[in-house]
Design a protein around this motif. Structure first.
Motif, PDB file in Angstrom:
ATOM      1  N   MET A 120       0.841  -1.193   0.000  1.00  0.00           N
ATOM      2  CA  MET A 120       0.000   0.000   0.000  1.00  0.00           C
ATOM      3  C   MET A 120       0.880   1.248   0.000  1.00  0.00           C
ATOM      4  O   MET A 120       1.748   1.410   0.857  1.00  0.00           O
ATOM      5  N   THR A 121       0.695   2.116  -1.000  1.00  0.00           N
ATOM      6  CA  THR A 121       1.490   3.336  -1.101  1.00  0.00           C
ATOM      7  C   THR A 121       1.042   4.362  -0.065  1.00  0.00           C
ATOM      8  O   THR A 121      -0.039   4.245   0.522  1.00  0.00           O
ATOM      9  N   GLU A 122       1.884   5.363   0.149  1.00  0.00           N
ATOM     10  CA  GLU A 122       1.564   6.421   1.095  1.00  0.00           C
ATOM     11  C   GLU A 122       0.302   7.161   0.654  1.00  0.00           C
ATOM     12  O   GLU A 122       0.117   7.436  -0.546  1.00  0.00           O
ATOM     13  N   PRO A 123      -0.586   7.509   1.587  1.00  0.00           N
ATOM     14  CA  PRO A 123      -1.833   8.176   1.204  1.00  0.00           C
ATOM     15  C   PRO A 123      -1.602   9.634   0.828  1.00  0.00           C
ATOM     16  O   PRO A 123      -0.619  10.255   1.245  1.00  0.00           O
ATOM     17  N   ARG A 124      -2.523  10.153   0.052  1.00  0.00           N
ATOM     18  CA  ARG A 124      -2.564  11.594  -0.182  1.00  0.00           C
ATOM     19  C   ARG A 124      -3.149  12.251   1.071  1.00  0.00           C
ATOM     20  O   ARG A 124      -4.041  11.690   1.716  1.00  0.00           O
ATOM     21  N   ARG A 125      -2.669  13.446   1.381  1.00  0.00           N
ATOM     22  CA  ARG A 125      -3.123  14.149   2.577  1.00  0.00           C
ATOM     23  C   ARG A 125      -3.881  15.415   2.206  1.00  0.00           C
ATOM     24  O   ARG A 125      -3.384  16.234   1.427  1.00  0.00           O
ATOM     25  N   LEU A 126      -5.080  15.538   2.775  1.00  0.00           N
ATOM     26  CA  LEU A 126      -5.927  16.711   2.532  1.00  0.00           C
ATOM     27  C   LEU A 126      -5.902  17.596   3.773  1.00  0.00           C
ATOM     28  O   LEU A 126      -6.255  17.157   4.869  1.00  0.00           O
ATOM     29  N   ARG A 127      -5.485  18.839   3.575  1.00  0.00           N
ATOM     30  CA  ARG A 127      -5.349  19.764   4.698  1.00  0.00           C
ATOM     31  C   ARG A 127      -6.332  20.923   4.555  1.00  0.00           C
ATOM     32  O   ARG A 127      -6.513  21.458   3.464  1.00  0.00           O
ATOM     33  N   GLY A 128      -6.951  21.270   5.658  1.00  0.00           N
ATOM     34  CA  GLY A 128      -7.922  22.354   5.657  1.00  0.00           C
ATOM     35  C   GLY A 128      -8.556  22.566   7.015  1.00  0.00           C
ATOM     36  O   GLY A 128      -9.059  23.639   7.321  1.00  0.00           O
ATOM     37  N   HIS A 129      -8.485  21.525   7.848  1.00  0.00           N
ATOM     38  CA  HIS A 129      -9.065  21.605   9.187  1.00  0.00           C
ATOM     39  C   HIS A 129      -8.027  22.062  10.205  1.00  0.00           C
ATOM     40  O   HIS A 129      -6.836  21.787  10.083  1.00  0.00           O
ATOM     41  N   LYS A 130      -8.512  22.747  11.239  1.00  0.00           N
ATOM     42  CA  LYS A 130      -7.663  23.197  12.344  1.00  0.00           C
ATOM     43  C   LYS A 130      -7.702  22.231  13.523  1.00  0.00           C
ATOM     44  O   LYS A 130      -6.895  22.339  14.443  1.00  0.00           O
ATOM     45  N   ASP A 131      -8.675  21.319  13.495  1.00  0.00           N
ATOM     46  CA  ASP A 131      -8.836  20.352  14.568  1.00  0.00           C
ATOM     47  C   ASP A 131      -9.256  19.016  13.953  1.00  0.00           C
ATOM     48  O   ASP A 131      -9.417  18.911  12.734  1.00  0.00           O
ATOM     49  N   THR A 132      -9.477  18.015  14.771  1.00  0.00           N
ATOM     50  CA  THR A 132      -9.757  16.655  14.310  1.00  0.00           C
ATOM     51  C   THR A 132     -10.880  16.598  13.285  1.00  0.00           C
ATOM     52  O   THR A 132     -11.948  17.200  13.476  1.00  0.00           O
ATOM     53  N   ALA A 133     -10.653  15.876  12.198  1.00  0.00           N
ATOM     54  CA  ALA A 133     -11.682  15.652  11.179  1.00  0.00           C
ATOM     55  C   ALA A 133     -12.652  14.591  11.679  1.00  0.00           C
ATOM     56  O   ALA A 133     -12.238  13.527  12.156  1.00  0.00           O
ATOM     57  N   THR A 134     -13.938  14.860  11.585  1.00  0.00           N
ATOM     58  CA  THR A 134     -14.954  13.987  12.185  1.00  0.00           C
ATOM     59  C   THR A 134     -15.764  13.187  11.172  1.00  0.00           C
ATOM     60  O   THR A 134     -16.242  12.101  11.488  1.00  0.00           O
ATOM     61  N   VAL A 191      -6.871  14.696   6.614  1.00  0.00           N
ATOM     62  CA  VAL A 191      -7.651  13.633   6.012  1.00  0.00           C
ATOM     63  C   VAL A 191      -6.770  12.839   5.036  1.00  0.00           C
ATOM     64  O   VAL A 191      -6.036  13.445   4.246  1.00  0.00           O
ATOM     65  N   LYS A 192      -6.827  11.514   5.109  1.00  0.00           N
ATOM     66  CA  LYS A 192      -6.016  10.662   4.252  1.00  0.00           C
ATOM     67  C   LYS A 192      -6.846  10.049   3.135  1.00  0.00           C
ATOM     68  O   LYS A 192      -8.001   9.680   3.365  1.00  0.00           O
ATOM     69  N   VAL A 193      -6.219   9.925   1.958  1.00  0.00           N
ATOM     70  CA  VAL A 193      -6.895   9.358   0.798  1.00  0.00           C
ATOM     71  C   VAL A 193      -6.036   8.242   0.209  1.00  0.00           C
ATOM     72  O   VAL A 193      -4.883   8.448  -0.144  1.00  0.00           O
ATOM     73  N   TYR A 194      -6.625   7.037   0.109  1.00  0.00           N
ATOM     74  CA  TYR A 194      -5.935   5.879  -0.433  1.00  0.00           C
ATOM     75  C   TYR A 194      -6.544   5.469  -1.765  1.00  0.00           C
ATOM     76  O   TYR A 194      -7.717   5.789  -2.061  1.00  0.00           O
ATOM     77  N   SER A 195      -5.768   4.736  -2.547  1.00  0.00           N
ATOM     78  CA  SER A 195      -6.253   4.126  -3.788  1.00  0.00           C
ATOM     79  C   SER A 195      -6.361   2.617  -3.567  1.00  0.00           C
ATOM     80  O   SER A 195      -5.366   1.964  -3.250  1.00  0.00           O
ATOM     81  N   VAL A 196      -7.575   2.087  -3.713  1.00  0.00           N
ATOM     82  CA  VAL A 196      -7.798   0.650  -3.518  1.00  0.00           C
ATOM     83  C   VAL A 196      -8.578   0.095  -4.702  1.00  0.00           C
ATOM     84  O   VAL A 196      -9.278   0.828  -5.421  1.00  0.00           O
ATOM     85  N   THR A 197      -8.455  -1.189  -4.908  1.00  0.00           N
ATOM     86  CA  THR A 197      -9.193  -1.858  -5.991  1.00  0.00           C
ATOM     87  C   THR A 197      -9.770  -3.160  -5.472  1.00  0.00           C
ATOM     88  O   THR A 197      -9.334  -3.688  -4.452  1.00  0.00           O
TER      89      THR A 197
END
Length: 375
Positions: A1-15, A369-375
């Motif tokens: 499994m490759t490293e996930p893409r990271r989405l940044r925009g929140h100042k606190d925990t993503a729910t 927030v992490k984003v993975y590629s799966v099949t």
């Protein structure tokens, strides 16, 4: 499994996170910072941020048929937002029918009703056409009602789960339960699975276009680490038969022998239902701690996979086409477990996107927030 893409925009925990079905690659997230972040997977940065308020946002739901409209729950309120007005917006409507903190919201497939569950155990059914409270479902859960989903192929039925370990199927037009499944009293998972109670933390029901692959089922994320898979139609049919049998006994009361026979029939029906429920537990490669979220895959053949995330810092993909596989096959390539992803943090929420890559979005206990590629 490759490293996930990271989405940044929140100042606190993503729910929470939700992916667009109409616009592949669009993902919306929420956090304890009171923000809603809008991401386009084709772009590097967050597209825009909506400052909803100071309270954490617990749940998100697109309006089916018009994904420019987004419903968010914060505190004991549900706010209706128009994302096209993100730069200078005010809620189009605010619903404050819940008396306690809301845990989850969901829209039905016809975009006519919205359900909201709260810490008091109540479920509010809101008419989003008339902007009024349609019905309150209460006295079903004796503790926090954590989750809710409408049944897309049944116009007037909704399923809820709670921290009383109960899964309840309701006829919300009448405001009463049709079927109650108590995982606390009927816990058939292995006794050594997990020390936590079988609380219902999340549930998922497939959309109509997923039924061919998934079936008419409900996936249940439990606090003891089990993902339960329940055949909704079998459960409802058994409930109807039991109710009919009870009425017949009460009216006719022919003799004690016939009553005993009727009782045995009902018991057999209940046992049959129990045996047809699938328990995706650690013996099949499943979670070793509480399961926090569950959903059906939007990528590839829609509904082919049940996707679950847990407090054991892992995400599991379960193949619905193999859900009849026995426990003895759990360690083989023919078992229902398709993929296991190990993470560094506990999972708060997840969703999938209808794209070939970057199709698994995970909100963990961080603000990234992490984003993975799966099949």
């Amino acid at each position: 499994m490759t490293e996930p893409r990271r989405l940044r925009g929140h100042k606190d925990t993503a729910t929470c996170c939700v992916a667009s079905r109409d616009r592949p690659g669009i993902v919306v997230t929420s956090g304890e910072d009171g923000r809603v972040c809008w991401f386009d997977m084709r772009c590097k940065e967050v597209q825009f941020v909506m400052e909803v308020g100071e309270q954490p946002i617990s749940s998100l739901s697109f309006k089916p048929g018009n994904e420019d409209i987004l419903y968010v729950s914060s505190g004991n309120e549900v706010k209706c937002l128009d994302v096209l007005m993100a730069n200078d917006w005010k809620p189009l409507k605010t619903y404050n029918y819940n008396k306690d903190e809301i845990n989850q919201i969901a829209c039905n497939s016809r975009a006519a009703f919205l359900a909201s569950t709260d810490d008091a155990g109540d479920v509010k059914i809101i008419d989003i056409h008339q902007h009024c409270l349609y019905k309150t479902l209460r006295a079903g859960h004796s503790s926090i009602c954590s989750s809710v989903q409408f049944i897309p192929w049944r116009s007037w039925e909704v399923i809820t789960g709670g921290l009383d370990s109960k899964l309840i199927m309701w006829d919300f037009s009448k405001g009463r339960p049709i079927k109650i499944v108590d995982f606390g009293s009927n816990n058939s998972s292995n006794a050594t699975q997990c020390l936590n109670p079988a609380f219902v933390h999340a549930i998922a029901v497939p959309d109509v276009d997923m039924i061919d692959n998934a079936g008419k089922i409900c996936a249940v994320a439990r606090g003891d680490g089990v993902v339960d898979v329940i055949d909704i139609e079998l459960e409802l049919a058994a409930a109807i038969r039991l109710k009919s049998s009870a009425k017949t006994k009460k009216v006719s009361q022919v003799n004690s022998n016939k009553e005993a026979e009727s009782g045995a029939s009902s018991e057999t029906s209940a046992n049959t239902n129990q045996s047809t429920r699938l328990h995706l537990d650690y013996l099949l490669g499943g979670h070793t701690a509480a399961v926090s979220c569950v959903g059906f895959s939007l990528f590839g053949d829609k509904g082919k996979f049940i996707v679950s995330g847990g407090n054991d810092k892992s995400v599991k993909l379960w193949d619905c086409s193999r859900r009849d596989t026995t426990e003895q096959d759990g360690g083989s390539n023919n078992g229902p477990l398709h993929l296991s992803i190990n993470l560094s943090k506990k999972v708060n929420w997840l969703c999938t996107t209808p794209t070939e890559s970057e199709n698994l979005v995970i909100c963990d206990t961080t603000k990234v927030v992490k984003v993975y590629s799966v099949t």
